[in-house]
Design a protein around this motif. Sequence first.
Motif, short mmCIF file in Angstrom:
data_model
loop_
_atom_site.label_atom_id
_atom_site.label_comp_id
_atom_site.label_asym_id
_atom_site.label_seq_id
_atom_site.Cartn_x
_atom_site.Cartn_y
_atom_site.Cartn_z
N LEU A 89 0.82 -1.21 0.00
CA LEU A 89 0.00 0.00 0.00
C LEU A 89 0.86 1.26 0.00
CD1 LEU A 89 -2.81 -1.07 2.52
CD2 LEU A 89 -3.00 -0.83 0.02
N GLU A 90 2.06 1.18 0.58
CA GLU A 90 2.94 2.36 0.64
C GLU A 90 3.94 2.41 -0.50
OE1 GLU A 90 2.76 3.46 5.38
OE2 GLU A 90 4.50 2.31 4.67
N GLY A 91 3.80 1.49 -1.47
CA GLY A 91 4.60 1.56 -2.68
C GLY A 91 5.98 0.94 -2.61
N ARG A 92 6.30 0.23 -1.56
CA ARG A 92 7.62 -0.40 -1.46
C ARG A 92 7.64 -1.79 -2.08
NH1 ARG A 92 6.93 2.15 3.38
NH2 ARG A 92 6.13 0.26 4.38
N ARG A 93 6.49 -2.22 -2.56
CA ARG A 93 6.37 -3.58 -3.08
C ARG A 93 5.24 -3.62 -4.10
NH1 ARG A 93 3.17 -7.61 -0.27
NH2 ARG A 93 3.67 -9.72 -0.99
N SER A 94 5.48 -4.29 -5.21
CA SER A 94 4.46 -4.41 -6.25
C SER A 94 3.84 -5.80 -6.18
CB SER A 94 5.07 -4.18 -7.63
OG SER A 94 5.57 -2.86 -7.75
N VAL A 95 2.52 -5.87 -6.01
CA VAL A 95 1.82 -7.15 -5.96
C VAL A 95 0.54 -7.04 -6.77
CG1 VAL A 95 2.72 -7.79 -3.69
CG2 VAL A 95 0.58 -6.52 -3.85
N ASP A 96 0.03 -8.19 -7.19
CA ASP A 96 -1.25 -8.20 -7.89
C ASP A 96 -2.38 -8.00 -6.89
OD1 ASP A 96 -2.37 -11.03 -7.07
OD2 ASP A 96 -0.28 -11.34 -7.66
N ASP A 97 -3.56 -7.70 -7.42
CA ASP A 97 -4.69 -7.37 -6.56
C ASP A 97 -5.06 -8.53 -5.63
OD1 ASP A 97 -4.85 -4.92 -7.75
OD2 ASP A 97 -6.57 -5.40 -9.03
N GLU A 98 -5.06 -9.75 -6.14
CA GLU A 98 -5.47 -10.89 -5.32
C GLU A 98 -4.52 -11.09 -4.14
OE1 GLU A 98 -6.61 -15.66 -5.67
OE2 GLU A 98 -6.07 -14.52 -7.46
N THR A 99 -3.23 -10.97 -4.38
CA THR A 99 -2.25 -11.12 -3.30
C THR A 99 -2.47 -10.07 -2.22
OG1 THR A 99 -0.59 -12.07 -4.78
CG2 THR A 99 0.20 -11.12 -2.71
N LEU A 100 -2.69 -8.82 -2.65
CA LEU A 100 -2.93 -7.74 -1.69
C LEU A 100 -4.17 -8.03 -0.84
CD1 LEU A 100 -2.47 -4.94 -0.46
CD2 LEU A 100 -3.75 -3.99 -2.40
N VAL A 101 -5.24 -8.43 -1.49
CA VAL A 101 -6.49 -8.69 -0.78
C VAL A 101 -6.31 -9.84 0.21
CG1 VAL A 101 -8.87 -9.49 -1.03
CG2 VAL A 101 -7.97 -7.73 -2.56
N ILE A 102 -5.64 -10.90 -0.20
CA ILE A 102 -5.43 -12.05 0.68
C ILE A 102 -4.58 -11.65 1.89
CG2 ILE A 102 -4.29 -14.30 0.89
CD1 ILE A 102 -5.18 -14.84 -2.02
N GLU A 103 -3.51 -10.92 1.65
CA GLU A 103 -2.63 -10.51 2.76
C GLU A 103 -3.36 -9.57 3.72
OE1 GLU A 103 1.68 -10.85 0.44
OE2 GLU A 103 0.69 -8.91 0.63
N ALA A 104 -4.14 -8.63 3.16
CA ALA A 104 -4.90 -7.72 4.02
C ALA A 104 -5.96 -8.49 4.81
CB ALA A 104 -5.55 -6.64 3.18
N ALA A 211 -14.65 -8.54 -8.00
CA ALA A 211 -14.73 -8.18 -6.58
C ALA A 211 -13.34 -7.95 -6.00
CB ALA A 211 -15.47 -9.26 -5.79
N ILE A 212 -12.37 -8.76 -6.44
CA ILE A 212 -10.99 -8.60 -5.96
C ILE A 212 -10.42 -7.27 -6.43
CG2 ILE A 212 -8.64 -9.47 -6.26
CD1 ILE A 212 -9.83 -12.31 -6.18
N ALA A 213 -10.64 -6.95 -7.68
CA ALA A 213 -10.12 -5.69 -8.22
C ALA A 213 -10.74 -4.51 -7.49
CB ALA A 213 -10.41 -5.60 -9.72
N ALA A 214 -12.05 -4.58 -7.24
CA ALA A 214 -12.73 -3.49 -6.53
C ALA A 214 -12.23 -3.38 -5.10
CB ALA A 214 -14.25 -3.72 -6.56
N MET A 215 -12.03 -4.52 -4.45
CA MET A 215 -11.55 -4.52 -3.06
C MET A 215 -10.13 -3.97 -2.99
SD MET A 215 -12.27 -5.13 0.08
CE MET A 215 -11.51 -5.48 1.67
N ALA A 216 -9.29 -4.37 -3.90
CA ALA A 216 -7.91 -3.87 -3.92
C ALA A 216 -7.89 -2.35 -4.09
CB ALA A 216 -7.11 -4.55 -5.03
N ARG A 218 -10.26 -0.29 -3.18
CA ARG A 218 -10.72 0.31 -1.92
C ARG A 218 -9.60 0.30 -0.88
NH1 ARG A 218 -15.37 -3.61 -2.30
NH2 ARG A 218 -16.77 -2.68 -3.84
N LEU A 219 -8.85 -0.78 -0.82
CA LEU A 219 -7.74 -0.87 0.14
C LEU A 219 -6.71 0.22 -0.16
CD1 LEU A 219 -7.17 -4.74 0.25
CD2 LEU A 219 -8.14 -3.33 2.07
N ARG A 220 -6.41 0.41 -1.43
CA ARG A 220 -5.38 1.39 -1.82
C ARG A 220 -5.85 2.84 -1.61
NH1 ARG A 220 -4.34 -2.67 -6.11
NH2 ARG A 220 -2.22 -3.48 -5.78
N ASN A 221 -7.14 3.05 -1.64
CA ASN A 221 -7.67 4.41 -1.55
C ASN A 221 -8.22 4.77 -0.16
OD1 ASN A 221 -7.18 5.00 -4.29
ND2 ASN A 221 -9.07 3.94 -4.90
N SER A 222 -8.15 3.84 0.78
CA SER A 222 -8.70 4.10 2.11
C SER A 222 -7.66 4.78 3.01
CB SER A 222 -9.17 2.79 2.76
OG SER A 222 -9.57 3.02 4.09
#
Length: 261
Positions: A89-104, A211-216, A218-222
């Motif tokens: 989320l802070e830009g130190r790592r590039s991941v796909d949307d699904e990975t971000l959602v699962i980790e969050a 849903a994953i893309a939309a959730m990712a 939201r996570l990035r913009n919250s």
Amino acid sequence: HAMILSRIIHHLKTQNWTAVGLEFLIVILGVVIGFQVTEWNAQRQALARAELLTTRLIEDMRDEQWRGEGNAIYYGQVSDNAQRAIDALEGRRSVDDETLVIEAFRATQIFSFPVIRTTYEELVATGTINLIADQALMAAAVEYYETGPENLSLQDRERAYRRAFARLADRALYEALAENCAEPRTLGIGDFTVLPEILDFPCDIDGQDEAIAAMAARLRNSDALLPLLRQRAIETSIESASQIYWQNLFAEILPPVEATQ
């Protein structure tokens, strides 16, 4: 007893004092032996009870050893997932949307196995705690149960991050995450083999691409989520590290885990 009493009366009438003395001695010896047998039986029952309680206490504390190790590993993995999500989320790592959602999502997870204290509470309630001959075991049990390790947790009891994540998630996506990416539903107390990868195992969410893309997004913009995620990373890291003391305590009083499997 009636026969002995009859003989004593007869000897008194005939003034046979030696026989009277012998009869009284027999009565006294009978009473003493009766008390002794009763005491032996009570001691034997107490020892049997102590052995049972000791076995049960060891079993409970073995389960608590598993819970402590589970807490250490589980919350270590929760914290790692939280930190990876923060880095993304802070830009130190590039991941796909699904990975971000699962980790969050995995950063929200809770190891929900309550402290097993049935035997200890019975020992205290019935006043039989002194029956435990193993003083090291008893001292460790008192320290563990009276300290209340669950009360020492620094985790947010309001579960603010978990609630914040849920507010952003679609229901179907959240249910898919819970079904596929949380700890195994078959997880049982005492199963040490499943703990090393209790959360960090590969998982996929099929049929939820939108849903994953939309959730990712939201996570990035919250703006509200990230501070809560940072808090979660820290509190679960502390939770994991705090279990080392209890793990050492259990290791001192219980045989190695390998010997019981």
